[in-house]
Scaffold this motif. Sequence first.
Motif, short mmCIF file in Angstrom:
data_model
loop_
_atom_site.label_atom_id
_atom_site.label_comp_id
_atom_site.label_asym_id
_atom_site.label_seq_id
_atom_site.Cartn_x
_atom_site.Cartn_y
_atom_site.Cartn_z
N TYR A 192 0.86 -1.20 0.00
CA TYR A 192 0.00 0.00 0.00
C TYR A 192 0.89 1.24 0.00
N ARG A 193 0.65 2.14 -0.98
CA ARG A 193 1.45 3.37 -1.09
C ARG A 193 0.64 4.53 -0.49
N LYS A 194 1.01 4.94 0.73
CA LYS A 194 0.28 6.01 1.42
C LYS A 194 0.50 7.34 0.73
N GLY A 195 -0.54 8.14 0.70
CA GLY A 195 -0.47 9.50 0.18
C GLY A 195 -0.32 9.61 -1.32
N SER A 196 -0.31 8.51 -2.03
CA SER A 196 -0.13 8.57 -3.48
C SER A 196 -1.45 8.53 -4.24
N GLY A 197 -2.48 8.01 -3.56
CA GLY A 197 -3.76 7.80 -4.23
C GLY A 197 -3.80 6.50 -5.00
N PHE A 198 -2.63 5.77 -5.10
CA PHE A 198 -2.59 4.51 -5.85
C PHE A 198 -3.19 3.34 -5.08
N GLY A 199 -3.27 3.48 -3.73
CA GLY A 199 -3.73 2.33 -2.94
C GLY A 199 -2.70 1.22 -2.99
N ASN A 200 -3.19 0.00 -3.13
CA ASN A 200 -2.27 -1.13 -3.29
C ASN A 200 -1.58 -1.02 -4.64
N LEU A 201 -0.24 -1.10 -4.61
CA LEU A 201 0.54 -0.79 -5.80
C LEU A 201 1.66 -1.82 -5.99
N VAL A 202 1.91 -2.17 -7.24
CA VAL A 202 3.08 -2.97 -7.61
C VAL A 202 3.86 -2.16 -8.64
N VAL A 203 5.16 -1.98 -8.38
CA VAL A 203 6.04 -1.32 -9.33
C VAL A 203 7.09 -2.34 -9.78
N LEU A 204 7.18 -2.55 -11.09
CA LEU A 204 8.18 -3.48 -11.64
C LEU A 204 9.27 -2.69 -12.35
N GLN A 205 10.50 -3.06 -12.09
CA GLN A 205 11.63 -2.46 -12.77
C GLN A 205 12.12 -3.44 -13.84
N HIS A 206 12.17 -2.93 -15.10
CA HIS A 206 12.53 -3.78 -16.23
C HIS A 206 13.90 -3.39 -16.78
N ASN A 207 14.33 -4.11 -17.81
CA ASN A 207 15.60 -3.80 -18.46
C ASN A 207 15.54 -2.45 -19.18
N LEU A 208 16.70 -1.90 -19.46
CA LEU A 208 16.87 -0.74 -20.33
C LEU A 208 16.21 0.52 -19.77
N GLY A 209 15.96 0.57 -18.45
CA GLY A 209 15.46 1.79 -17.82
C GLY A 209 13.95 1.93 -17.78
N PHE A 210 13.19 0.88 -18.10
CA PHE A 210 11.72 0.96 -18.11
C PHE A 210 11.15 0.47 -16.78
N LYS A 211 9.98 1.04 -16.42
CA LYS A 211 9.22 0.61 -15.26
C LYS A 211 7.74 0.55 -15.62
N THR A 212 7.01 -0.29 -14.88
CA THR A 212 5.55 -0.31 -15.03
C THR A 212 4.91 -0.23 -13.65
N TYR A 213 3.75 0.49 -13.60
CA TYR A 213 3.00 0.68 -12.36
C TYR A 213 1.64 0.01 -12.52
N TYR A 214 1.22 -0.70 -11.46
CA TYR A 214 -0.09 -1.38 -11.44
C TYR A 214 -0.76 -0.94 -10.14
N ALA A 215 -1.82 -0.11 -10.24
CA ALA A 215 -2.37 0.55 -9.05
C ALA A 215 -3.84 0.22 -8.83
N HIS A 216 -4.33 0.62 -7.62
CA HIS A 216 -5.71 0.41 -7.15
C HIS A 216 -6.04 -1.08 -7.05
N LEU A 217 -5.07 -1.88 -6.63
CA LEU A 217 -5.23 -3.33 -6.59
C LEU A 217 -6.02 -3.77 -5.37
N GLN A 218 -6.68 -4.87 -5.53
CA GLN A 218 -7.34 -5.50 -4.39
C GLN A 218 -6.32 -6.29 -3.55
N LYS A 219 -5.39 -6.96 -4.26
CA LYS A 219 -4.42 -7.78 -3.56
C LYS A 219 -3.15 -7.88 -4.40
N VAL A 220 -2.00 -7.81 -3.73
CA VAL A 220 -0.73 -8.01 -4.43
C VAL A 220 -0.27 -9.45 -4.18
N LEU A 221 0.35 -10.07 -5.22
CA LEU A 221 0.73 -11.48 -5.15
C LEU A 221 2.24 -11.68 -5.22
#
Length: 310
Positions: A203-232
């Motif tokens: 859970y990311r407090k103060g961001s408005g994202f709620g439950n959040l997963v951030v993935l760091q990928h190759n070559l400087g890319f990232k992806t955000y997955y927000a407002h989740l019910q559950k992280v796995l």
Amino acid sequence: MRRKLVLTLTTLHGSRQIYLHQLLAYLLLTFVVLSVLSFFVSNWLLVKTHDDLGDLERNHQDLNEQYQLLLGTQQLYISELDELGASLSDLSAERARLAEENQEIGATLSDLETRLGMQQEPSSMTLEQRLALTQMAVRQRLFLLHSIPNGVPISAERVNDSYGMRQHPVLKTRKMHNGMDFKAERGTPVYATADGVVEYSGYRKGSGFGNLVVLQHNLGFKTYYAHLQKVLVESGTFVHKGQQIALSGNSGRSTGAHLHYEVRFLYRPLNPEPFLQWGLDQFNTLFTEVEEVPWESLSAMYPLNQAGAQ
């Protein structure tokens, strides 16, 4: 006094003397000598003839054995020639089959080259060379497709909001929307769009994202997955493209169940739309549509076969 040859013959009844004239005696002596010589010469010739006949017999036997050996060798040669003929026939059939397969491989390879956007002149290189280049291009593209986010992260009903300026549904102010919102029921599986490592999970407090997963990928890319019910997944763990990482929900600053999805390059948000459409068949489109990424330096490492990355 005339010379006479006296022959004395001794028998059981006594001795008897015979007087021969000298010439007759010479003749008789010559006859006896010749008879003796003839006897010895005849015996010598007989022995020699017998030896020659033995040699001839042995030679005949050797010739017969050689003849039989030659007959066997000839039969062996005939058998080997028959086997060679059959082998040549099999090779001709195999060659014809391989030629047909090569035509099929060539046609398939041409289709794959076209699909990959590779423009090779078939006459300028062999089939093996084209195949090697195509394999290298496929491996390169698969590496990039696993390294850079692509495809949709969720099976959604529709896209509620796209990337860009919008009226915020909660704050009621006009604000930049850095991602895309996919409408989906609570508990819908959410998948990683590229290989990477979990940078943040929870859970990311103060961001408005709620439950959040951030993935760091190759070559400087990232992806955000927000407002989740559950992280796995847990922070610091590795994930692969297509792996389920969460369940969609309505946590954080949200008015309904959905998935908020972002793609970022060095912390800078990018429009996810070109990444959603990017794939093997549209491999070159990403490098022309996303101008915020310096693809030129990437092309120096992995030639991208497209004009926009020159």
